[in-house]
Write an enzyme that holds these catalytic residues in place. Structure first.
Site, PDB file in Angstrom:
ATOM      1  CG  HIS A  91      33.208  34.885  38.698  1.00  0.00           C
ATOM      2  ND1 HIS A  91      32.589  35.644  36.702  1.00  0.00           N
ATOM      3  CD2 HIS A  91      33.965  35.441  39.425  1.00  0.00           C
ATOM      4  CE1 HIS A  91      33.357  36.234  36.883  1.00  0.00           C
ATOM      5  NE2 HIS A  91      34.591  36.559  38.290  1.00  0.00           N
ATOM      6  CG  ASN A 165      35.427  39.821  34.766  1.00  0.00           C
ATOM      7  OD1 ASN A 165      35.204  38.989  35.265  1.00  0.00           O
ATOM      8  ND2 ASN A 165      35.743  41.036  35.812  1.00  0.00           N
ATOM      9  CE1 TYR A 379      40.451  34.114  39.647  1.00  0.00           C
ATOM     10  CE2 TYR A 379      40.878  35.584  41.436  1.00  0.00           C
ATOM     11  CZ  TYR A 379      40.318  35.560  40.433  1.00  0.00           C
ATOM     12  OH  TYR A 379      39.528  36.323  39.870  1.00  0.00           O
TER      13      TYR A 379
END
Length: 746
Positions: A91, A165, A379
């Protein structure tokens, strides 16, 4: 800026202000408001008298060595050297905008106590980042890829992130495989190619040997992999989360975003061309829509399963490679989101924004989804690597609600805590834990039992039923695009083991589909090993299901193709009509300068009309539709220009709406020579002919054009209304299915 323009800007600013925008203003510097004698300082505030010459040991005869003591030069170069932070592993290429979120009512309170989902009096600031997955920051917007759709809600209880997404599922079931899928889809390590696409041996080798990726691979190779716009994508939370209501009842949930404009895609040839012609197409499209007031909007929906019903499905609801069919788990729309403000500066907002799947608020929780469990670790770890341990103190990331804890120090610390205690418990009772009854986060008590081992549940072993379900749910045009998409990608694989393995894998989805792909790429599909197609389908997996119920041309880009001698009054009327429908119009001429209407002499610059672009500078790929107005000299000039002819033929090949009036009809019919199309033949008639998305008419009544677009209808006799209807349909797929596009060179 004129008084009117200034007033409009002030009104626009007032409307789009939010709590988060006001918070960011604390870190926003407007050079216009700085005193003139303080226009350049060091980072520590000292005025700088010279930013052009390094301090040197020099004399009047020439320069000498630069001195290390020049702290101003060192700071300037040092800061430049460190302008770049490590880009995201995935990303990396993104675009973002600010907006607001509201729920319609409190009907979700039966599932959750989260105020952001149950309190209709709230307006919650949001920041949304769209992105591609595979490529670097320097790759193109329109490559075939998954698109990230990440939303940060700045709620009254803290930040909540949906890190989703534009596709509802993922390639893998367990997070431990994430490095493998990303290594496989990224450029190959030996030669660092390809960039921004998955058409290479390693990706198809991996998905061919990892059957659980089959469902996701079909989604990415479908039209979903090449969206027309960020504004025309669905968004999905992908993972299964939980909701907990005020009574302590727990529910499983999936989150959905449904675009107001419908779900639309590019054609593959178009996407490839745009990647070279305008690699920033999607980010510019987002900015253009917001700046013209066509604010992107999505409805927000949830699918909810009571905890007691977790095992009542043939698939495991915690498997991220599976959708929850809406026939089994209805989608409940509970709110909406609008994006209404662009970023002020890309780096501190779009690049430094950091999302985390573990950012949740009271009333929302985690499930045992094995992909989510790993993402919750990954993350947080990733953001620390990119931005440092204090990444949540950056202006774009910090919450708008009060934030206080005992975390201290670390690189790039922003906060100054005026206290001589930094621990709990302490004598001053600072940093007290908050009871659940007063809003403290509460983990729902869950009974856990089992054996410690590396394993997956029985239902996680089935990988093809939903891939077939997706294939069966596509329209004929979508299925054709899927076949062509996979075939294009596999044709770039030069190792026979790779494309033969994958075509055999497709035999588990559907024999005829596998055979169609194998015929093109040279694969092997033995019918004796084919898996029977179960025949199940649903309309909700097709993009066409999401067409707006009321036809709209909002934010569509309509090109008006002209040469010298065009009908100015007609063009002005058309532009006004399309603007009334919230579309944008762009005059495309032989040069980016004055184009001379009928009756205006060449060189009469005062009465010429400035073209927005010229034939070479902007191609048909950048627009949703094209109109050729009347004007004999204009039509003749267009016919003599090969690029203008190609403009129309390419738009036809990409199944876009084409309109022509008067002499413009003759140009389309005789110069462009579009096959199978019927045209208006009487230039004195107001009768409209619509054929395969090509709308033509001999004459138009200028006085009626303005109101015509307000009643978009397939059956309406007005030219603008009929043309607008074809634009609202996005594409005329019958043109492709009937083989007409194959007869045109574009």
């Amino acid at each position: 800026m004129s008084g009117v323009a200034g007033a409009v800007k002030q009104a626009y600013t007032a409307v789009t202000q939010s709590q988060k925008i006001a918070d960011l203003q604390r870190n926003t510097v407007d050079p216009e408001k700085f005193a003139k004698d303080r226009t350049f300082t060091t980072d520590f505030g000292v005025a700088v008298s010279n930013t052009d010459d390094w301090l040197k040991a020099a004399n009047s005869y020439g320069t000498g060595p630069s001195l290390l003591e020049d702290h101003i030069a060192r700071e300037k170069i040092h800061r430049f050297d460190h302008e770049r932070i490590p880009e995201r592993v995935v990303h990396a290429r993104g675009a973002a905008a600010h907006g607001v979120f509201k729920v319609y009512d409190d009907k979700a309170s039966k599932y959750t106590s989260a105020g952001v989902l149950t309190d209709p009096s709230r307006t919650t600031p949001v920041f949304v980042r769209f992105s591609t997955v595979q490529g670097s920051r320097g790759s193109a917007d329109t490559v075939r890829d998954v698109r990230g759709f990440a939303t940060k809600f700045y709620t009254e209880e803290g930040n909540w992130d949906i890190v989703g997404n534009d596709i509802p599922i993922f390639f893998i079931q367990d997070a431990i495989k994430f490095p493998d899928i990303i290594h496989a889809v990224k450029p190959e390590p030996k030669n660092e190619v390809p960039q921004g696409q998955s058409a290479h041996n390693n990706f198809w080798d991996f998905v061919g040997l990892q059957p659980e990726a089959t469902h996701m691979a079909l989604w990415v190779m479908s039209d979903r992999g090449i969206p027309r716009s960020f504004r025309m994508m669905q968004g999905f939370g992908v993972n299964t989360y939980t909701l907990v209501n005020a009574s302590g009842e727990r529910f499983f949930v999936k989150f959905h975003w449904i675009p107001e404009l419908g779900v639309h895609s590019l054609m593959w040839d178009e996407a490839m061309k745009l990647g070279g012609q305008d690699p920033d197409f999607h980010r510019k499209d987002l900015e253009e829509a917001i700046n013209t007031g066509a604010y992107p909007k999505w409805q927000f929906g949830i699918q909810v399963i009571p905890e007691a019903d977790e095992h009542n499905f043939e698939f495991d609801i915690l498997d991220a490679t599976k959708v929850w069919p809406e026939e089994l788990v209805p989608l409940q729309v509970i709110g909406e989101m609008e994006l209404n403000r662009t970023v002020d500066e890309y780096f501190p907002e779009t690049e430094q924004v950091a999302f985390c799947t573990s950012h949740i608020v009271p009333g929302i929780g985690f499930s045992d989804d094995p992909l989510l469990q790993g993402r919750n670790f990954s993350y947080q770890d990733t953001q620390i690597t990119r931005l440092g341990v204090n990444w949540e103190e950056l202006p774009i990331n910090r919450p708008v609600c009060p934030m206080l804890n005992t975390h201290r120090d670390g690189a790039m610390r922003h906060r100054i805590v005026d206290s001589n205690v930094n621990y709990w418990p302490n004598r001053k009772e600072h940093f007290r834990p908050v009871p659940v009854a007063h809003g403290g986060y509460n983990e729902h008590p869950q009974k856990v039992q089992g054996v410690k081992e590396r394993m997956r549940g029985k239902k996680f072993q089935e990988h093809f039923n939903q891939a077939t379900f997706f294939l069966n749910s596509l329209t004929p045009a979508e299925r054709l695009h899927l076949t062509n998409g996979i075939s294009f990608e596999l044709s770039h694989c030069d190792d026979p083991v790779v494309y033969e393995t994958y075509t055999r894998l497709l035999n588990n989805v559907d024999f005829d589909f596998a055979k169609d792909v194998a015929t093109i790429v040279g694969g092997i599909v033995p019918k004796t090993h084919a898996r029977e197609n179960h025949g199940k389908s649903t309309p909700t997996l097709s993009q066409t299901y999401y067409h707006p119920k009321v036809p709209t041309i909002k934010s569509r880009r309509i090109a008006i193709l002209v040469g010298d001698g065009f009908d100015l009054a007609q063009v002005q009327a058309l532009r006004a009509a399309f603007k009334a429908g919230s579309a944008t119009t762009w005059l495309i001429g032989p040069n980016r300068g004055p184009v001379y209407p009928e009756g205006v002499a060449q060189g009469d610059v005062k009465n010429g009309v400035l073209a927005d672009h010229q034939y070479e500078g902007q191609r048909s790929t950048a627009f949703d539709a094209v109109v050729i107005p009347a004007g004999m000299k204009s039509a003749q000039a267009l016919a003599r220009n090969g690029r203008a002819v190609h403009w129309v033929r390419e738009a036809f090949g990409h199944c876009k709406a084409i309109g022509a009036i008067g002499e413009g009809v003759a140009f389309v019919r005789e110069a462009a020579q579009l096959p199978g199309v019927e045209y208006a033949t009487n230039l004195d008639s107001h009768d409209v002919v619509s054929s395969y998305g090509v709308v033509t008419v001999g004459k138009v009544n200028l006085s009626s054009i303005a109101a015509d677009v307000l009643k978009i209808s397939q059956s309406d006799k007005g030219f603008v209304s009929s043309f607008a209807y074809e634009v609202s349909q996005h594409r005329c797929w019958a043109r492709e299915l009937d083989g007409l596009t194959d007869k045109v060179a574009y």
